[in-house]
Design an enzyme around this catalytic site. Structure first.
Site, short mmCIF file in Angstrom:
data_model
loop_
_atom_site.label_atom_id
_atom_site.label_comp_id
_atom_site.label_asym_id
_atom_site.label_seq_id
_atom_site.Cartn_x
_atom_site.Cartn_y
_atom_site.Cartn_z
N ASP A 124 0.83 -1.21 0.00
CA ASP A 124 0.00 0.00 0.00
C ASP A 124 0.87 1.26 0.00
OD1 ASP A 124 -2.35 1.43 0.01
OD2 ASP A 124 -2.69 1.24 2.16
N ASN A 170 1.19 3.40 -2.96
CA ASN A 170 1.68 3.80 -4.29
C ASN A 170 1.15 5.18 -4.69
OD1 ASN A 170 2.67 1.23 -4.28
ND2 ASN A 170 1.31 0.43 -5.88
N GLY A 171 -0.14 5.40 -4.42
CA GLY A 171 -0.77 6.66 -4.81
C GLY A 171 -0.15 7.84 -4.08
N HIS A 215 2.31 2.99 -9.02
CA HIS A 215 2.11 1.54 -9.19
C HIS A 215 3.29 0.92 -9.96
CE1 HIS A 215 -1.77 2.07 -7.47
NE2 HIS A 215 -2.32 2.66 -8.52
N ARG A 237 -12.16 2.84 -7.87
CA ARG A 237 -11.24 3.89 -8.34
C ARG A 237 -11.63 4.27 -9.77
NH1 ARG A 237 -5.49 2.46 -5.58
NH2 ARG A 237 -6.35 2.07 -3.52
N LEU A 242 9.93 -21.13 -4.94
CA LEU A 242 9.08 -20.15 -4.24
C LEU A 242 7.69 -20.22 -4.85
CD1 LEU A 242 8.73 -17.52 -2.44
CD2 LEU A 242 9.36 -16.23 -4.49
N ARG A 278 1.96 -4.86 6.18
CA ARG A 278 1.29 -3.82 5.39
C ARG A 278 2.12 -2.55 5.45
NH1 ARG A 278 -4.97 -2.20 4.60
NH2 ARG A 278 -4.59 -0.44 3.22
N ARG A 303 -4.89 -1.71 8.95
CA ARG A 303 -6.11 -2.50 8.73
C ARG A 303 -5.82 -3.58 7.70
NH1 ARG A 303 -7.44 2.91 7.08
NH2 ARG A 303 -7.01 3.18 4.87
N LEU A 304 -6.73 -4.55 7.62
CA LEU A 304 -6.55 -5.63 6.64
C LEU A 304 -7.19 -5.30 5.30
CD1 LEU A 304 -7.01 -8.87 8.79
CD2 LEU A 304 -4.91 -8.10 7.68
C1 IPE Z 1 -5.59 -2.52 0.07
O1 IPE Z 1 -5.25 -1.20 -0.11
C2 IPE Z 1 -5.57 -3.25 -1.23
C3 IPE Z 1 -4.26 -3.46 -1.85
C4 IPE Z 1 -3.11 -3.10 -1.35
C5 IPE Z 1 -4.30 -4.10 -3.12
P1 IPE Z 1 -6.32 -0.04 -0.29
O2 IPE Z 1 -5.54 1.19 -0.47
O3 IPE Z 1 -7.30 -0.41 -1.35
O4 IPE Z 1 -7.07 -0.06 1.13
P2 IPE Z 1 -7.85 1.09 1.88
O5 IPE Z 1 -8.85 1.65 0.92
O6 IPE Z 1 -6.86 2.12 2.30
O7 IPE Z 1 -8.47 0.40 3.06
C1 IPE Z 2 -1.71 0.20 -3.24
O1 IPE Z 2 -1.44 1.56 -3.30
C2 IPE Z 2 -1.99 -0.39 -4.61
C3 IPE Z 2 -3.39 -0.77 -4.83
C4 IPE Z 2 -4.36 -0.69 -3.95
C5 IPE Z 2 -3.74 -1.25 -6.14
P1 IPE Z 2 -2.61 2.63 -3.31
O2 IPE Z 2 -2.96 2.92 -4.72
O3 IPE Z 2 -3.75 2.22 -2.45
O4 IPE Z 2 -1.86 3.88 -2.69
P2 IPE Z 2 -2.46 4.94 -1.67
O5 IPE Z 2 -2.98 4.17 -0.49
O6 IPE Z 2 -3.56 5.67 -2.38
O7 IPE Z 2 -1.30 5.80 -1.32
MG MG Z 3 -4.07 2.48 -0.46
#
Ligand code: IPE
Ligand code: IPE
Ligand code: MG
Length: 246
Positions: free
Chosen positions: A25, A27-28, A42, A76, A136, A193, A199-200
Protein backbone atom coordinates in the site's frame (compact mmCIF):
# COMPACT_ATOMS: atom_id res chain seq x y z
CA UNK A 1 23.02 -19.43 3.83
CA UNK A 2 19.76 -17.57 4.35
CA UNK A 3 20.02 -17.71 8.12
CA UNK A 4 23.67 -16.69 8.02
CA UNK A 5 22.79 -13.53 6.15
CA UNK A 6 20.16 -12.49 8.66
CA UNK A 7 22.25 -13.45 11.67
CA UNK A 8 24.99 -11.16 10.39
CA UNK A 9 22.60 -8.28 10.73
CA UNK A 10 21.04 -9.24 14.05
CA UNK A 11 20.63 -11.73 16.83
CA UNK A 12 20.38 -15.53 16.53
CA UNK A 13 17.15 -16.47 14.86
CA UNK A 14 15.55 -19.84 15.20
CA UNK A 15 12.25 -18.86 13.76
CA UNK A 16 11.72 -18.07 10.10
CA UNK A 17 8.41 -17.32 8.43
CA UNK A 18 7.51 -19.90 5.84
CA UNK A 19 4.67 -17.87 4.32
CA UNK A 20 4.81 -14.07 4.19
CA UNK A 21 1.96 -11.96 2.81
CA UNK A 22 2.31 -8.33 1.75
CA UNK A 23 -0.34 -5.65 1.53
CA UNK A 24 1.51 -3.37 -0.85
CA UNK A 25 0.00 0.00 0.00
CA UNK A 26 0.99 3.62 -0.54
CA UNK A 27 1.68 3.80 -4.29
CA UNK A 28 -0.77 6.66 -4.81
CA UNK A 29 0.64 8.77 -1.97
CA UNK A 30 4.18 8.13 -3.21
CA UNK A 31 3.24 9.47 -6.64
CA UNK A 32 1.24 12.40 -5.27
CA UNK A 33 4.17 13.53 -3.14
CA UNK A 34 6.19 13.82 -6.34
CA UNK A 35 3.50 15.43 -8.45
CA UNK A 36 3.27 12.29 -10.59
CA UNK A 37 0.17 10.43 -11.80
CA UNK A 38 -0.87 7.61 -9.44
CA UNK A 39 -0.08 4.99 -12.04
CA UNK A 40 3.61 5.96 -11.79
CA UNK A 41 3.47 4.93 -8.15
CA UNK A 42 2.11 1.54 -9.19
CA UNK A 43 4.95 1.14 -11.71
CA UNK A 44 7.54 1.94 -9.08
CA UNK A 45 5.77 -0.44 -6.73
CA UNK A 46 6.06 -3.26 -9.28
CA UNK A 47 9.84 -2.75 -9.29
CA UNK A 48 9.94 -3.15 -5.51
CA UNK A 49 7.93 -6.35 -5.81
CA UNK A 50 10.51 -7.70 -8.25
CA UNK A 51 13.29 -7.09 -5.67
CA UNK A 52 11.35 -8.72 -2.85
CA UNK A 53 10.48 -11.79 -4.94
CA UNK A 54 14.16 -12.23 -5.84
CA UNK A 55 15.21 -12.04 -2.20
CA UNK A 56 12.81 -14.71 -0.92
CA UNK A 57 14.73 -17.92 -1.74
CA UNK A 58 17.85 -16.83 0.14
CA UNK A 59 15.75 -15.65 3.07
CA UNK A 60 14.21 -19.10 3.40
CA UNK A 61 10.71 -17.98 2.42
CA UNK A 62 8.79 -20.71 0.63
CA UNK A 63 5.49 -18.87 0.08
CA UNK A 64 4.97 -15.20 -0.74
CA UNK A 65 1.50 -13.75 -1.25
CA UNK A 66 0.91 -10.22 -2.45
CA UNK A 67 -2.32 -8.23 -2.40
CA UNK A 68 -2.33 -6.48 -5.77
CA UNK A 69 -5.97 -5.48 -6.33
CA UNK A 70 -8.96 -5.75 -4.01
CA UNK A 71 -12.62 -6.33 -4.86
CA UNK A 72 -13.13 -2.74 -3.64
CA UNK A 73 -10.43 -1.23 -5.88
CA UNK A 74 -12.91 -1.11 -8.79
CA UNK A 75 -14.28 2.00 -7.07
CA UNK A 76 -11.24 3.89 -8.34
CA UNK A 77 -11.49 5.81 -11.58
CA UNK A 78 -11.44 4.01 -14.92
CA UNK A 79 -8.01 5.53 -15.64
CA UNK A 80 -6.44 3.99 -12.59
CA UNK A 81 -8.10 0.59 -13.09
CA UNK A 82 -6.95 0.39 -16.70
CA UNK A 83 -3.50 1.66 -15.70
CA UNK A 84 -3.29 -1.17 -13.18
CA UNK A 85 -4.52 -3.86 -15.59
CA UNK A 86 -1.99 -2.66 -18.18
CA UNK A 87 0.71 -2.89 -15.53
CA UNK A 88 -0.30 -6.49 -14.66
CA UNK A 89 -0.12 -7.37 -18.33
CA UNK A 90 3.27 -5.70 -18.75
CA UNK A 91 4.69 -7.17 -15.55
CA UNK A 92 3.63 -10.70 -16.44
CA UNK A 93 5.14 -10.29 -19.90
CA UNK A 94 8.46 -8.85 -18.75
CA UNK A 95 8.94 -11.10 -15.71
CA UNK A 96 7.65 -14.44 -16.89
CA UNK A 97 10.95 -15.75 -18.28
CA UNK A 98 12.90 -14.95 -15.16
CA UNK A 99 10.19 -16.31 -12.87
CA UNK A 100 10.14 -19.58 -14.82
CA UNK A 101 13.96 -19.83 -14.80
CA UNK A 102 14.24 -19.02 -11.09
CA UNK A 103 11.82 -21.81 -10.16
CA UNK A 104 8.95 -19.57 -9.03
CA UNK A 105 5.47 -21.06 -9.12
CA UNK A 106 2.77 -18.44 -9.72
CA UNK A 107 -0.84 -18.67 -8.55
CA UNK A 108 -3.54 -16.08 -8.87
CA UNK A 109 -6.37 -15.88 -6.37
CA UNK A 110 -9.47 -13.73 -6.63
CA UNK A 111 -12.12 -13.54 -9.30
CA UNK A 112 -10.20 -13.29 -12.58
CA UNK A 113 -13.32 -13.54 -14.73
CA UNK A 114 -13.84 -9.80 -14.25
CA UNK A 115 -10.79 -9.08 -16.44
CA UNK A 116 -10.32 -9.11 -20.21
CA UNK A 117 -10.06 -12.52 -21.81
CA UNK A 118 -6.51 -11.83 -22.99
CA UNK A 119 -5.39 -10.98 -19.46
CA UNK A 120 -7.09 -14.08 -18.07
CA UNK A 121 -5.32 -16.18 -20.70
CA UNK A 122 -1.98 -14.64 -19.73
CA UNK A 123 -2.66 -15.50 -16.10
CA UNK A 124 -3.69 -19.07 -16.93
CA UNK A 125 -0.59 -19.54 -19.10
CA UNK A 126 1.75 -18.25 -16.42
CA UNK A 127 0.19 -20.59 -13.88
CA UNK A 128 0.51 -23.58 -16.13
CA UNK A 129 4.08 -22.71 -17.27
CA UNK A 130 5.24 -22.53 -13.64
CA UNK A 131 3.12 -25.22 -12.01
CA UNK A 132 6.01 -27.64 -11.40
CA UNK A 133 8.34 -24.99 -9.93
CA UNK A 134 9.26 -25.44 -6.30
CA UNK A 135 11.71 -22.74 -5.18
CA UNK A 136 9.08 -20.15 -4.24
CA UNK A 137 5.32 -20.08 -4.52
CA UNK A 138 4.18 -16.57 -5.41
CA UNK A 139 0.46 -16.00 -5.00
CA UNK A 140 -0.96 -12.81 -6.46
CA UNK A 141 -4.30 -11.72 -5.01
CA UNK A 142 -6.03 -9.84 -7.79
CA UNK A 143 -9.68 -8.86 -7.61
CA UNK A 144 -9.50 -10.65 -4.27
CA UNK A 145 -11.63 -9.95 -1.21
CA UNK A 146 -11.77 -12.01 1.97
CA UNK A 147 -15.54 -11.59 2.33
CA UNK A 148 -16.21 -12.57 -1.26
CA UNK A 149 -14.00 -15.64 -0.81
CA UNK A 150 -16.00 -16.65 2.28
CA UNK A 151 -19.29 -16.19 0.39
CA UNK A 152 -17.94 -18.43 -2.41
CA UNK A 153 -16.92 -21.05 0.12
CA UNK A 154 -20.37 -21.01 1.76
CA UNK A 155 -22.02 -21.28 -1.65
CA UNK A 156 -19.92 -24.30 -2.66
CA UNK A 157 -20.47 -26.07 0.65
CA UNK A 158 -24.20 -25.38 0.60
CA UNK A 159 -24.46 -26.71 -2.92
CA UNK A 160 -22.71 -29.94 -1.93
CA UNK A 161 -24.96 -30.30 1.09
CA UNK A 162 -28.10 -29.76 -1.01
CA UNK A 163 -26.85 -32.37 -3.50
CA UNK A 164 -26.39 -34.77 -0.60
CA UNK A 165 -22.61 -34.95 -1.14
CA UNK A 166 -21.66 -33.37 2.17
CA UNK A 167 -23.05 -33.94 5.61
CA UNK A 168 -23.15 -30.63 7.56
CA UNK A 169 -22.19 -32.52 10.72
CA UNK A 170 -18.84 -33.35 9.11
CA UNK A 171 -17.97 -29.73 8.50
CA UNK A 172 -14.89 -28.56 10.34
CA UNK A 173 -12.07 -26.02 9.88
CA UNK A 174 -9.99 -28.37 7.75
CA UNK A 175 -12.89 -28.90 5.36
CA UNK A 176 -13.63 -25.16 5.16
CA UNK A 177 -9.97 -24.58 4.22
CA UNK A 178 -10.43 -26.90 1.25
CA UNK A 179 -13.14 -24.65 -0.18
CA UNK A 180 -11.06 -21.46 -0.06
CA UNK A 181 -8.85 -20.13 -2.84
CA UNK A 182 -5.85 -20.78 -0.57
CA UNK A 183 -6.61 -24.49 -0.13
CA UNK A 184 -3.08 -25.39 -1.25
CA UNK A 185 -1.31 -22.80 0.90
CA UNK A 186 -0.41 -22.78 4.57
CA UNK A 187 -1.83 -19.80 6.50
CA UNK A 188 0.51 -16.79 6.42
CA UNK A 189 2.93 -16.61 9.34
CA UNK A 190 3.51 -12.91 8.83
CA UNK A 191 1.46 -10.21 7.10
CA UNK A 192 3.23 -6.93 6.41
CA UNK A 193 1.29 -3.82 5.39
CA UNK A 194 3.13 -0.75 4.22
CA UNK A 195 2.14 2.95 4.20
CA UNK A 196 1.20 3.22 7.87
CA UNK A 197 -2.38 1.93 7.52
CA UNK A 198 -3.28 -0.49 10.28
CA UNK A 199 -6.11 -2.50 8.73
CA UNK A 200 -6.55 -5.63 6.64
CA UNK A 201 -8.85 -4.00 4.06
CA UNK A 202 -10.63 -7.31 3.38
CA UNK A 203 -7.44 -9.33 2.93
CA UNK A 204 -7.15 -12.94 4.24
CA UNK A 205 -9.96 -12.66 6.80
CA UNK A 206 -9.98 -16.40 7.55
CA UNK A 207 -6.30 -17.11 6.92
CA UNK A 208 -4.99 -14.32 9.19
CA UNK A 209 -6.41 -15.94 12.36
CA UNK A 210 -2.95 -16.41 13.91
CA UNK A 211 -0.70 -14.41 11.59
CA UNK A 212 1.74 -11.92 13.05
CA UNK A 213 0.78 -8.49 11.76
CA UNK A 214 3.45 -5.93 10.96
CA UNK A 215 2.73 -2.36 9.93
CA UNK A 216 5.41 -0.30 8.26
CA UNK A 217 5.28 3.47 7.69
CA UNK A 218 7.20 3.15 4.41
CA UNK A 219 5.19 3.71 1.24
CA UNK A 220 5.34 0.58 -0.92
CA UNK A 221 7.46 2.14 -3.75
CA UNK A 222 10.15 2.88 -1.11
CA UNK A 223 10.01 -0.56 0.54
CA UNK A 224 13.38 -2.26 0.08
CA UNK A 225 14.73 -5.73 0.80
CA UNK A 226 16.37 -4.19 3.91
CA UNK A 227 12.95 -3.14 5.24
CA UNK A 228 11.69 -6.62 4.46
CA UNK A 229 14.56 -8.26 6.32
CA UNK A 230 13.98 -6.12 9.39
CA UNK A 231 10.41 -7.49 9.61
CA UNK A 232 11.69 -11.05 9.28
CA UNK A 233 14.07 -10.37 12.17
CA UNK A 234 11.23 -8.93 14.27
CA UNK A 235 9.14 -11.98 13.45
CA UNK A 236 12.02 -14.24 14.47
CA UNK A 237 12.06 -12.94 18.03
CA UNK A 238 8.31 -13.21 18.60
CA UNK A 239 6.70 -16.07 20.42
CA UNK A 240 3.56 -17.37 18.76
CA UNK A 241 1.44 -19.14 21.37
CA UNK A 242 -1.66 -20.11 19.35
CA UNK A 243 -3.75 -19.81 22.51
CA UNK A 244 -1.57 -21.97 24.72
CA UNK A 245 0.65 -20.80 27.59
CA UNK A 246 3.96 -22.42 26.67
C1 IPE B 1 -5.59 -2.52 0.07
O1 IPE B 1 -5.25 -1.20 -0.11
C2 IPE B 1 -5.57 -3.25 -1.23
C3 IPE B 1 -4.26 -3.46 -1.85
C4 IPE B 1 -3.11 -3.10 -1.35
C5 IPE B 1 -4.30 -4.10 -3.12
P1 IPE B 1 -6.32 -0.04 -0.29
O2 IPE B 1 -5.54 1.19 -0.47
O3 IPE B 1 -7.30 -0.41 -1.35
O4 IPE B 1 -7.07 -0.06 1.13
P2 IPE B 1 -7.85 1.09 1.88
O5 IPE B 1 -8.85 1.65 0.92
O6 IPE B 1 -6.86 2.12 2.30
O7 IPE B 1 -8.47 0.40 3.06
C1 IPE C 1 -1.71 0.20 -3.24
O1 IPE C 1 -1.44 1.56 -3.30
C2 IPE C 1 -1.99 -0.39 -4.61
C3 IPE C 1 -3.39 -0.77 -4.83
C4 IPE C 1 -4.36 -0.69 -3.95
C5 IPE C 1 -3.74 -1.25 -6.14
P1 IPE C 1 -2.61 2.63 -3.31
O2 IPE C 1 -2.96 2.92 -4.72
O3 IPE C 1 -3.75 2.22 -2.45
O4 IPE C 1 -1.86 3.88 -2.69
P2 IPE C 1 -2.46 4.94 -1.67
O5 IPE C 1 -2.98 4.17 -0.49
O6 IPE C 1 -3.56 5.67 -2.38
O7 IPE C 1 -1.30 5.80 -1.32
MG1 MG D 1 -4.07 2.48 -0.46
Amino acid sequence: MAKQKLINTSQELSNFPNHVALVMDGNGRWAKARGLPRVQGHHRGAERLRDIVKSCPELGIRYLTVFAFSTENWKRGQDEVSGLTNLFRQYMGSESRELIEKGVKINFIGNREAFDRSLVEQMNQLESATKSNEVLELTVAINYGGKSEIVDMVRKITRKAVEGKLNPDQLDEVLVDKFLSTSNLPDPDLIIRTSGETRLSNFFLWQAAYSELAFDQTLWPDFTVEHFKSHLIQYGIKERRFGSIT
